[in-house]
Scaffold this motif. Structure first.
Motif, PDB file in Angstrom:
ATOM      1  N   MET A   1       0.839  -1.173   0.000  1.00 47.56           N
ATOM      2  CA  MET A   1       0.000   0.000   0.000  1.00 47.56           C
ATOM      3  C   MET A   1       0.889   1.243   0.000  1.00 47.56           C
ATOM      4  N   VAL A   2       0.444   2.251  -0.721  1.00 48.14           N
ATOM      5  CA  VAL A   2       1.149   3.518  -0.744  1.00 48.14           C
ATOM      6  C   VAL A   2       0.134   4.618  -0.436  1.00 48.14           C
ATOM      7  N   THR A   3       0.537   5.555   0.420  1.00 49.67           N
ATOM      8  CA  THR A   3      -0.330   6.675   0.779  1.00 49.67           C
ATOM      9  C   THR A   3       0.266   7.955   0.231  1.00 49.67           C
ATOM     10  N   CYS A   4      -0.554   8.689  -0.480  1.00 53.85           N
ATOM     11  CA  CYS A   4      -0.153   9.980  -1.017  1.00 53.85           C
ATOM     12  C   CYS A   4      -0.491  11.041   0.025  1.00 53.85           C
ATOM     13  N   TYR A   5       0.512  11.823   0.378  1.00 50.74           N
ATOM     14  CA  TYR A   5       0.378  12.919   1.332  1.00 50.74           C
ATOM     15  C   TYR A   5       0.520  14.203   0.535  1.00 50.74           C
ATOM     16  N   LEU A   6      -0.500  15.040   0.584  1.00 48.66           N
ATOM     17  CA  LEU A   6      -0.463  16.323  -0.111  1.00 48.66           C
ATOM     18  C   LEU A   6      -0.498  17.454   0.898  1.00 48.66           C
ATOM     19  N   LYS A   7       0.441  18.359   0.765  1.00 47.34           N
ATOM     20  CA  LYS A   7       0.450  19.586   1.568  1.00 47.34           C
ATOM     21  C   LYS A   7       0.145  20.729   0.614  1.00 47.34           C
ATOM     22  N   GLY A  33     -10.337   3.484  -7.441  1.00 49.54           N
ATOM     23  CA  GLY A  33      -9.698   2.388  -6.715  1.00 49.54           C
ATOM     24  C   GLY A  33      -8.874   2.791  -5.518  1.00 49.54           C
ATOM     25  N   GLY A  34      -8.852   4.064  -5.196  1.00 48.38           N
ATOM     26  CA  GLY A  34      -8.126   4.513  -4.024  1.00 48.38           C
ATOM     27  C   GLY A  34      -9.023   4.539  -2.803  1.00 48.38           C
ATOM     28  N   GLN A  35      -8.426   4.859  -1.679  1.00 50.27           N
ATOM     29  CA  GLN A  35      -9.175   5.071  -0.452  1.00 50.27           C
ATOM     30  C   GLN A  35      -8.780   6.443   0.074  1.00 50.27           C
ATOM     31  N   SER A  55      -4.874   6.613  -0.193  1.00 50.19           N
ATOM     32  CA  SER A  55      -4.033   5.434  -0.422  1.00 50.19           C
ATOM     33  C   SER A  55      -4.500   4.651  -1.635  1.00 50.19           C
ATOM     34  N   PHE A  56      -3.533   3.966  -2.246  1.00 48.88           N
ATOM     35  CA  PHE A  56      -3.792   3.000  -3.304  1.00 48.88           C
ATOM     36  C   PHE A  56      -3.046   1.722  -2.942  1.00 48.88           C
ATOM     37  N   PRO A  57      -3.517   0.591  -3.436  1.00 52.69           N
ATOM     38  CA  PRO A  57      -2.851  -0.670  -3.103  1.00 52.69           C
ATOM     39  C   PRO A  57      -1.374  -0.700  -3.488  1.00 52.69           C
ATOM     40  N   SER A  58      -0.983   0.046  -4.545  1.00 55.02           N
ATOM     41  CA  SER A  58       0.416   0.064  -4.963  1.00 55.02           C
ATOM     42  C   SER A  58       0.683   1.367  -5.713  1.00 55.02           C
ATOM     43  N   LEU A  59       1.948   1.677  -5.888  1.00 46.58           N
ATOM     44  CA  LEU A  59       2.324   2.855  -6.653  1.00 46.58           C
ATOM     45  C   LEU A  59       1.895   2.697  -8.114  1.00 46.58           C
ATOM     46  N   ALA A  60       1.939   1.489  -8.620  1.00 48.57           N
ATOM     47  CA  ALA A  60       1.493   1.236 -10.001  1.00 48.57           C
ATOM     48  C   ALA A  60       0.009   1.562 -10.157  1.00 48.57           C
ATOM     49  N   GLU A  61      -0.804   1.199  -9.171  1.00 50.42           N
ATOM     50  CA  GLU A  61      -2.234   1.508  -9.249  1.00 50.42           C
ATOM     51  C   GLU A  61      -2.483   3.006  -9.099  1.00 50.42           C
ATOM     52  N   GLU A  63      -0.427   5.267 -10.265  1.00 49.99           N
ATOM     53  CA  GLU A  63      -0.061   5.795 -11.586  1.00 49.99           C
ATOM     54  C   GLU A  63      -1.186   5.564 -12.598  1.00 49.99           C
ATOM     55  N   CYS A  64      -1.859   4.425 -12.519  1.00 47.48           N
ATOM     56  CA  CYS A  64      -3.019   4.185 -13.398  1.00 47.48           C
ATOM     57  C   CYS A  64      -4.107   5.211 -13.124  1.00 47.48           C
ATOM     58  N   TYR A  65      -4.359   5.478 -11.856  1.00 44.13           N
ATOM     59  CA  TYR A  65      -5.345   6.502 -11.482  1.00 44.13           C
ATOM     60  C   TYR A  65      -4.956   7.856 -12.082  1.00 44.13           C
ATOM     61  N   ARG A  66      -3.694   8.221 -11.978  1.00 39.46           N
ATOM     62  CA  ARG A  66      -3.237   9.515 -12.514  1.00 39.46           C
ATOM     63  C   ARG A  66      -3.488   9.581 -14.027  1.00 39.46           C
ATOM     64  N   GLN A  67      -3.164   8.520 -14.731  1.00 37.05           N
ATOM     65  CA  GLN A  67      -3.381   8.498 -16.181  1.00 37.05           C
ATOM     66  C   GLN A  67      -4.864   8.571 -16.520  1.00 37.05           C
ATOM     67  N   GLN A  68      -5.671   7.795 -15.820  1.00 35.28           N
ATOM     68  CA  GLN A  68      -7.111   7.788 -16.080  1.00 35.28           C
ATOM     69  C   GLN A  68      -7.749   9.123 -15.727  1.00 35.28           C
ATOM     70  N   SER A  69      -7.270   9.776 -14.664  1.00 42.05           N
ATOM     71  CA  SER A  69      -7.849  11.058 -14.254  1.00 42.05           C
ATOM     72  C   SER A  69      -7.627  12.138 -15.304  1.00 42.05           C
ATOM     73  N   MET A  70      -6.572  12.007 -16.082  1.00 37.91           N
ATOM     74  CA  MET A  70      -6.305  12.994 -17.133  1.00 37.91           C
ATOM     75  C   MET A  70      -7.314  12.890 -18.277  1.00 37.91           C
ATOM     76  N   GLN A  71      -8.020  11.767 -18.364  1.00 35.77           N
ATOM     77  CA  GLN A  71      -9.018  11.559 -19.412  1.00 35.77           C
ATOM     78  C   GLN A  71     -10.459  11.663 -18.893  1.00 35.77           C
ATOM     79  N   ASP A  72     -10.616  11.735 -17.581  1.00 40.05           N
ATOM     80  CA  ASP A  72     -11.946  11.717 -16.976  1.00 40.05           C
ATOM     81  C   ASP A  72     -12.538  13.129 -16.911  1.00 40.05           C
ATOM     82  N   GLU A  73     -13.769  13.263 -17.366  1.00 33.40           N
ATOM     83  CA  GLU A  73     -14.420  14.574 -17.425  1.00 33.40           C
ATOM     84  C   GLU A  73     -14.598  15.198 -16.039  1.00 33.40           C
TER      85      GLU A  73
END
Length: 111
Positions: A1-7, A33-35, A55-61, A63-73
């Motif tokens: 699991m990886v957690t993204c921390y944004l400040k 797919g994140g939490q 959090s996402f289950p992995s850094l790879a997941e 990255e998939c979210y980041r790519q998909q978010s760039m295409q999501d309205e």
């Protein structure tokens, strides 16, 4: 699991706008797919700093979210809202590996 921390450095006069932005993103992260663990807005102390954790289950997941978010309205609309309201001055992103008391050492080491 990886957690993204944004400040975030936010405009203290636009906290309501930033809160609206935050509420847009929570279901979007979960949809991909994140939490989301929430946004944390100023209360006492500095009036221009906010945080978010998800959090996402992995850094790879992630990255998939980041790519998909760039295409999501809906994601693109959220990005535009922040840009139009200028509620975010800047932000920094870090990735953390959480440690929970109920995980064994082998599970923690794998992620």
């Amino acid at each position: 699991m990886v957690t993204c921390y944004l400040k975030y450095i936010i405009d203290p006069w636009k906290i309501a706008e930033f809160e609206h932005y935050a509420k847009l993103w929570i279901p979007l992260v979960n949809q991909f797919g994140g939490q989301h663990h929430g946004y944390f807005l100023p209360s006492e102390g500095a009036s221009h700093i906010a945080y978010a954790l998800f959090s996402f289950p992995s850094l790879a997941e992630y990255e998939c979210y980041r790519q998909q978010s760039m295409q999501d309205e809906a994601c693109q609309a959220a990005f535009r809202y922040a840009e139009e309201t200028r509620c975010i001055v800047s932000y920094e992103r870090s990735f953390l590996r959480p440690v929970f008391g109920d995980q064994d050492d082998a599970t923690s080491a794998e992620n």
